[in-house]
Design a protein around this motif. Structure first.
Motif, short mmCIF file in Angstrom:
data_model
loop_
_atom_site.label_atom_id
_atom_site.label_comp_id
_atom_site.label_asym_id
_atom_site.label_seq_id
_atom_site.Cartn_x
_atom_site.Cartn_y
_atom_site.Cartn_z
N UNK A 1 0.80 -0.75 0.15
CA UNK A 1 0.03 -0.45 0.09
C UNK A 1 0.55 1.43 -0.22
N UNK A 2 -0.15 1.90 -0.62
CA UNK A 2 0.73 3.00 -1.21
C UNK A 2 -0.33 4.72 -0.93
N UNK A 3 -1.42 4.57 -1.12
CA UNK A 3 -2.11 5.59 -1.22
C UNK A 3 -1.97 6.20 -2.14
N UNK B 1 3.57 9.04 -2.81
CA UNK B 1 4.54 8.41 -2.78
C UNK B 1 4.98 8.88 -4.50
N UNK B 2 6.00 8.86 -4.81
CA UNK B 2 6.41 9.18 -6.07
C UNK B 2 7.97 8.46 -6.20
N UNK B 3 7.36 7.90 -8.08
CA UNK B 3 8.32 6.80 -7.97
C UNK B 3 9.46 7.21 -9.31
N UNK B 4 10.70 7.37 -9.43
CA UNK B 4 11.97 7.58 -9.67
C UNK B 4 11.19 7.53 -11.10
N UNK B 5 11.58 8.53 -12.41
CA UNK B 5 11.36 8.26 -13.28
C UNK B 5 11.02 7.63 -14.33
N UNK B 6 12.12 6.71 -14.70
CA UNK B 6 12.93 5.99 -15.39
C UNK B 6 11.96 4.51 -15.27
N UNK C 1 11.87 12.21 -4.86
CA UNK C 1 11.30 10.59 -5.41
C UNK C 1 10.81 10.19 -3.35
N UNK C 2 9.84 9.42 -3.63
CA UNK C 2 9.54 9.01 -2.29
C UNK C 2 8.82 9.36 -1.73
N UNK C 3 8.54 9.65 -0.19
CA UNK C 3 7.23 10.38 0.65
C UNK C 3 8.00 11.12 0.89
N UNK C 4 7.14 12.16 1.05
CA UNK C 4 7.37 13.24 1.79
C UNK C 4 8.54 14.79 1.83
N UNK C 5 9.51 14.10 0.63
CA UNK C 5 10.42 15.75 0.21
C UNK C 5 9.68 16.19 -0.29
N UNK C 6 11.34 17.22 -1.24
CA UNK C 6 10.28 18.67 -0.84
C UNK C 6 10.12 18.74 -2.93
N UNK C 7 9.07 19.43 -2.21
CA UNK C 7 8.07 19.12 -3.49
C UNK C 7 6.86 18.12 -3.82
N UNK C 8 7.02 17.54 -2.53
CA UNK C 8 6.02 17.22 -2.74
C UNK C 8 4.42 17.20 -2.05
N UNK C 9 3.39 16.61 -2.52
CA UNK C 9 2.28 17.70 -1.99
C UNK C 9 1.62 17.31 -0.55
N UNK C 10 0.53 18.30 -0.46
CA UNK C 10 -0.12 17.89 0.52
C UNK C 10 -0.58 17.05 1.05
#
Length: 556
Positions: free
Chosen positions: A301-303, A307-312, A483-492
């Protein structure tokens, strides 16, 4: 006896018998009559003993049937109202088991006349007892912001004041939280069998559900079979998972779980739990201890949008987006979640005390084709956690309860308010690794029966998720993106902490064991949601106030 009769016949046939011989003949005749009477008496005594043994055996069968009947009724009432304690059940068993072994067995009709049924809806098919239950709920919900929900609050989606939804209130009237259940009990030899089915109408509603006819969807909530044999207990089906805190032992019965008395069907922030398909084995060495191991359905689960995944590797042949549950159904899994749990119950100064702890083993796995390669490689991460909970009847009709959890990867057990894991790039950016997300939470509160018809409760709970991110150095990634969770630029939507304070008041207007009960259920809650990153000038938290007022009829 034949010799004596012949002698008597010969002697009486003599015409000139001696007087002494006549006396002896009379004595022999009297002796024969006495022996005959003694044989008749012994036969009658043996017949009486056989009848008495038959009565005792019938009475023992009757006592056992009454024990099962009381157990069935108590489990049914427990599932419906949550007010039946093991002490009450033991008392009922003792009362029904004290009839004299010399009393004649009673028929079923006599029992029904002399002992009122706890649930008039119960019936029997063969040797199994069937007891329907549940309640009819007329629920009214008011929220200070528009979460887009009815009976169930999406805690991870409380809108911010920078959106229109953050400035709109919502009001819903609904009967969808109404619930139906069926308890089936039987006994096969040394096996005590209980089946339980529970459904409500919080299923996947159509987008048009509130337009005209409000056709809420019936859903499977609980469905399990439990077998107890001696000190062992086995359960299979869909049940509350063992990371859900208990009130009593390791029982799967809903009233034996510490899931608050809230009207909100999503319970309360701070109560970790699942309802999932599982198989579990428990051992009860004595009346105080219970322990066991469960295999529960897993979920990577990520919801949604957290969560953002690596672009490639996010899309295309690798499609990491499709390998985690962000709204997808057919996601992969390595193994079932393994949960071990141990509980201790006792009395302290006559007050019930329960303590427990549980351990979690969970996994996440992905398969990707590294950059510059044509062969897939798989990557697995192992997570785990520990749960603890306790409750005590501190005073008469006053209970304190608390629970807590700390984990690597238990996000879905925290009401899905944060992710289980993330996927980060390696140092070269040509491959990936799976990393679990640290998370935890807990709740504390009290429940007080202030009057025989008034229950007051209050709870405060929270969840926390640690950020887990890295710079995206994979092919095609934009500069300085993470990428990942809670990094700079992530959404609220990437939550750091959620908190909820709740007060409940439940008033019983009327109650009768033969006709049910009418209750007024009220709940007032205040929630906050704080993400890891907020835009400049945006508020640090989203806030929500809500109230529930429900008129409920509980089936007898």
């Amino acid at each position: 006896m034949g010799i004596i009769s012949s002698m008597m016949a010969g002697q009486t046939g003599a015409q000139n018998a001696d007087p002494g011989q006549s006396t002896m003949i009379n004595e022999l005749k009297n002796l024969r009559d006495a022996m005959t009477e003694q044989q008749k008496s012994m036969a009658e005594q043996q017949k009486a003993m056989a009848e008495q043994q038959s009565q005792i055996a019938a009475q023992q069968r009757e006592i056992e049937r009454l024990r099962q009947q009381v157990s069935t009724q108590s489990q049914a009432v427990s599932a419906k109202s949550g007010n039946v304690s093991p002490q009450l059940l033991n008392t009922a068993l003792t009362t029904n088991g004290t009839s004299s072994s010399l009393a004649p067995p009673r028929t079923d009709a006599a029992i029904q006349e002399t002992q009122p049924k706890e649930s008039p809806l119960s019936f029997r098919i063969g040797g199994a007892d069937f007891t329907p239950g549940g309640f009819i709920d007329f629920e009214n919900v008011f929220r200070t912001t528009n979460t887009g929900n009815a009976a169930t609050t999406s805690f991870n989606a409380i809108p911010f004041s920078t959106t229109s939804a953050g400035h709109l209130t919502e009001f819903k009237s609904t009967a969808q939280y109404s619930r139906i259940n069926l308890t089936v009990t039987d006994k096969f030899g040394a096996n005590n069998v209980t089946g339980y089915l529970e459904s409500d109408f919080n299923g996947n509603d159509a987008a048009t559900v509130f337009q005209t006819t409000n056709p809420h969807t019936l859903r499977l909530r609980l469905y399990w079979l439990d077998i107890k044999r001696g000190k062992w207990e086995f359960l299979g089906g869909q049940s509350w998972g063992w990371l859900t805190p208990n009130r009593n032992g390791l029982s799967p019965v809903p009233s034996d779980l510490a899931t608050t008395v809230n009207e909100d069907s999503n319970i309360n922030v701070g109560v970790h739990h699942t309802r999932a398909a599982q198989f579990r084995v428990a051992y009860h060495p004595n009346d105080h201890w219970a322990m066991g191991v469960a295999l529960e359905n897993p979920d990577q689960f990520v919801g949604a949008n957290t969560v953002t995944f690596p672009n490639a590797f996010a899309l295309g042949v690798n499609n990491l987006n499709g390998q985690f549950d962000n709204g997808n159904l057919g996601i992969p899994s390595v193994s079932p979640d393994i949960i071990s749990k141990i509980a201790y119950d006792t009395k302290i100064a006559g007050r019930h005390f329960h303590a427990e702890t549980a351990g979690l083993f969970t996994t996440a796995k992905v398969a990707v084709e590294p950059t510059g390669s044509t062969a897939f490689t798989s990557h697995t991460a192992i997570g785990g956690g520990v749960e603890a909970a306790a409750n005590i009847d501190l005073f008469k009709r006053f209970r304190l309860l608390a629970n807590g959890i700390y984990s690597d990867g238990a996000g879905r057990y925290l009401i899905g308010t944060g992710p289980q894991a993330v996927v980060l790039p390696t140092a070269t950016g040509t491959n990936v690794r799976v990393s679990m997300v640290h998370s935890g939470g807990g709740l504390a509160g009290f429940e007080a029966q202030v009057t025989p018809k008034s229950l007051l409760a209050a709870y405060y709970g929270g969840f926390y998720f640690q950020r887990n991110f890295a710079l995206d150095n994979t092919a095609g990634a934009k500069a300085n993106t993470f990428v990942g969770y809670g990094g700079p630029g992530s959404g609220n939507g990437a939550n750091r902490a959620l908190q909820e304070a709740t007060i409940d008041w439940i008033q019983t207007f009327w109650k009768n064991p033969q006709y049910g009960a009418v209750l007024l259920n009220t709940q007032v809650s205040y929630l906050t949601r704080a993400p890891w990153v907020v835009a400049p000038g945006a508020p640090k938290n989203a806030h929500l106030g809500m109230s529930y007022v429900s008129l409920r009829y509980v089936l007898p």
